[in-house]
Design a protein around this motif. Sequence first.
Motif, short mmCIF file in Angstrom:
data_model
loop_
_atom_site.label_atom_id
_atom_site.label_comp_id
_atom_site.label_asym_id
_atom_site.label_seq_id
_atom_site.Cartn_x
_atom_site.Cartn_y
_atom_site.Cartn_z
N SER A 47 0.82 -1.22 0.00
CA SER A 47 0.00 0.00 0.00
C SER A 47 0.85 1.26 0.00
O SER A 47 0.34 2.35 -0.22
N LEU A 48 2.15 1.12 0.26
CA LEU A 48 3.06 2.26 0.30
C LEU A 48 3.84 2.43 -0.99
O LEU A 48 4.63 3.37 -1.13
N GLY A 49 3.65 1.54 -1.94
CA GLY A 49 4.35 1.64 -3.22
C GLY A 49 5.81 1.27 -3.14
O GLY A 49 6.63 1.81 -3.91
N VAL A 50 6.19 0.36 -2.25
CA VAL A 50 7.59 -0.02 -2.09
C VAL A 50 7.93 -1.13 -3.08
O VAL A 50 7.31 -2.19 -3.07
N PRO A 51 8.93 -0.91 -3.95
CA PRO A 51 9.31 -1.95 -4.92
C PRO A 51 10.10 -3.07 -4.25
O PRO A 51 10.49 -2.97 -3.09
N ASP A 52 10.33 -4.13 -5.00
CA ASP A 52 11.06 -5.28 -4.47
C ASP A 52 12.56 -5.06 -4.43
O ASP A 52 13.26 -5.70 -3.65
N ALA A 53 13.08 -4.20 -5.32
CA ALA A 53 14.53 -3.99 -5.39
C ALA A 53 14.81 -2.58 -5.89
O ALA A 53 13.95 -1.93 -6.49
N TYR A 54 16.02 -2.11 -5.62
CA TYR A 54 16.46 -0.82 -6.14
C TYR A 54 16.80 -0.96 -7.62
O TYR A 54 17.29 -2.00 -8.07
N PHE B 208 -1.44 9.22 7.00
CA PHE B 208 -1.07 8.12 6.10
C PHE B 208 -0.36 8.65 4.86
O PHE B 208 0.65 8.08 4.42
N SER B 209 -0.88 9.74 4.30
CA SER B 209 -0.22 10.32 3.13
C SER B 209 1.18 10.79 3.47
O SER B 209 2.12 10.63 2.68
N ALA B 210 1.33 11.38 4.67
CA ALA B 210 2.67 11.83 5.10
C ALA B 210 3.60 10.64 5.27
O ALA B 210 4.78 10.70 4.91
N TYR B 211 3.08 9.54 5.79
CA TYR B 211 3.88 8.33 5.97
C TYR B 211 4.33 7.79 4.62
O TYR B 211 5.52 7.49 4.41
N LYS B 212 3.40 7.69 3.70
CA LYS B 212 3.75 7.18 2.36
C LYS B 212 4.75 8.10 1.67
O LYS B 212 5.70 7.64 1.02
N SER B 213 4.55 9.41 1.81
CA SER B 213 5.49 10.37 1.22
C SER B 213 6.88 10.20 1.81
O SER B 213 7.88 10.24 1.08
N THR B 214 6.97 10.00 3.13
CA THR B 214 8.26 9.81 3.76
C THR B 214 8.96 8.56 3.25
O THR B 214 10.17 8.55 3.02
N VAL B 215 8.18 7.49 3.04
CA VAL B 215 8.74 6.26 2.49
C VAL B 215 9.29 6.49 1.10
O VAL B 215 10.42 6.09 0.77
N LEU B 216 8.53 7.16 0.26
CA LEU B 216 8.97 7.39 -1.12
C LEU B 216 10.19 8.31 -1.17
O LEU B 216 11.11 8.09 -1.98
N VAL B 217 10.21 9.32 -0.32
CA VAL B 217 11.39 10.20 -0.28
C VAL B 217 12.61 9.42 0.19
O VAL B 217 13.73 9.63 -0.32
N ALA B 218 12.42 8.51 1.14
CA ALA B 218 13.54 7.69 1.61
C ALA B 218 14.09 6.82 0.47
O ALA B 218 15.31 6.71 0.30
N LEU B 219 13.20 6.22 -0.30
CA LEU B 219 13.64 5.42 -1.45
C LEU B 219 14.34 6.30 -2.48
O LEU B 219 15.34 5.88 -3.10
N GLU B 220 13.83 7.51 -2.67
CA GLU B 220 14.47 8.45 -3.59
C GLU B 220 15.88 8.78 -3.13
O GLU B 220 16.83 8.83 -3.93
N ASP B 221 16.04 9.01 -1.82
CA ASP B 221 17.36 9.32 -1.28
C ASP B 221 18.34 8.19 -1.56
O ASP B 221 19.51 8.44 -1.93
N VAL B 222 17.90 6.95 -1.37
CA VAL B 222 18.80 5.81 -1.60
C VAL B 222 19.16 5.71 -3.08
O VAL B 222 20.33 5.53 -3.44
N GLU B 223 18.17 5.84 -3.95
CA GLU B 223 18.44 5.76 -5.39
C GLU B 223 19.40 6.86 -5.83
O GLU B 223 20.35 6.61 -6.59
N ASN B 224 19.18 8.08 -5.34
CA ASN B 224 20.07 9.19 -5.69
C ASN B 224 21.49 8.95 -5.19
O ASN B 224 22.48 9.24 -5.88
N ALA B 225 21.59 8.41 -3.97
CA ALA B 225 22.92 8.15 -3.41
C ALA B 225 23.63 7.05 -4.19
O ALA B 225 24.85 7.11 -4.40
N LEU B 226 22.89 6.04 -4.64
CA LEU B 226 23.50 4.96 -5.43
C LEU B 226 24.02 5.50 -6.76
O LEU B 226 25.11 5.13 -7.21
N VAL B 227 23.24 6.38 -7.39
CA VAL B 227 23.68 6.99 -8.65
C VAL B 227 24.91 7.85 -8.42
O VAL B 227 25.89 7.81 -9.19
#
Length: 495
Positions: free
Chosen positions: A31-38, A379-398
């Motif tokens: 429900s939070l839109g979390v993918p299986d892998a980066y 709930f929207s704030a929670y989901k947004s925080t999750v997506l921003v966290a995933l964005e941070d990891v992806e950006n750091a990996l790049v």
Amino acid sequence: MRYPVVLLIGTTLSLSACAVGPEYRAPVTASLGVPDAYTTRQGAALDDTALADWWRSFNDPVLDGLIQQAISNNLDIAQGVARLDQANEALRQAGASYVPSVSASGSGGRNFRQGTSGAILDSNGNVVGNSSGGGSSNQYSGSLRASWEIDLFGRIGRTVEASRADLEASGYSLASVRTSIIAETVRNYISARLAQERLKIAREQLATAQDNLDIARWRVEAGLVSSLDQEQARAQLAQQTAAIPQIETGLANALNRIAVLTGQAPGEATRALETPAPVPTAPTDIATGIPADTLRQRPDVRQAERALAAATARIGVAESALYPQLSISGNVGTSALSLGSLGDIITGSLFGNLAQLIFDGGATASRVRAQEAAARGAFSAYKSTVLVALEDVENALVADRNARQRVTQLLIAYDAASNSAILARSQYQAGLTDFQTLLTAEQSLLSARDGLATARADQVQAVAQLYSALGGGWQTTNAPTPGTQTPNAPNGLPE
């Protein structure tokens, strides 16, 4: 009368578990839109121990000491600790509603009054003696009062549940501040070491520019070249000299920021760091885990989840106002004319009060809907925080991948520029080329050296960014653990 009251208390206690409002369940990752892998990298499982003290992988004792100072002395962390203490006391206050409130009072005094017939009267007009000249008496009283709200529909329980979630959110907020302070300390330390490296390069290049000017001046005096070479050499020397103050400003800014991060005034606190040292070396292989690990490791994500839990519990608090509220109150008292007889006569009373809202213009129902809207927003704030966290990891990996590629190419560029500068200098000294060729080669070498140093520092910064994005740096703190049960009695409260 005693038995119906006891029966009423027993019945209400058995009903006190009927808490209204939704039962909170943490949202599933789907429900939070979390993918299986980066998308950038398929990392190995996270090592929680390595993640907790990730800066130690740089093998820099000076940096380790600064981090410990920041954790111990940083004022933002101190503010977070104070907020956590406030939340803990708020939970205690909420849990105190489970037990009766008891108060005691006592009084003592001396009454006197002269009646027209010589009778001595107390303050209530009662005759306590006779005297033609007046009289007096003592009077003492004491009482106990108690009141107790029966948690018939879970108002207190939901309040405690919300307060507990607030406490946990405050703990994760403190952990989030700690991770940010650690990451910022590392960034500024790397920036300071990079500035020192760039100063070293600039000063070495300044010495080369001075040599170029001396060579050009000698060749002009010998009549081998025109004064154009000398003026170009002067311009090169001045430009190189002008670049040094800007780098020194960056170094001072980084050192001053480190002082503040470690809870000290700029200046003497970082004097030891003014001695140049190399930029730390970054580890080459970092386990990133899977995106679902982000929900477990990022304190800001866990804070947002706890805020959602608190907002959900407060729906029940608001909804309980629509149902009957039962309270019990009573008092016990005694009074006497002397301390020795205090307690001879004891009076008391016990009352039960049942209140039900009949009409308030829809205000209470509106508060329930408002709290439901607040929960949806949480709930929207929670989901947004999750997506921003995933964005941070992806950006750091790049950033980490690209920094490594830049270092590889700049190593080649530096080697080529160094060879070119050596050839250009020897050819100019032999009169086989003009000064412009030498100037171009020297500028290319300076750019390659400076770019390589910056790229290496960027690589370390990218690693620090990745560790921070993964949620490292707080795992050794005593943050509250979510998912603890709401207490049903005062002994369930934290010590």
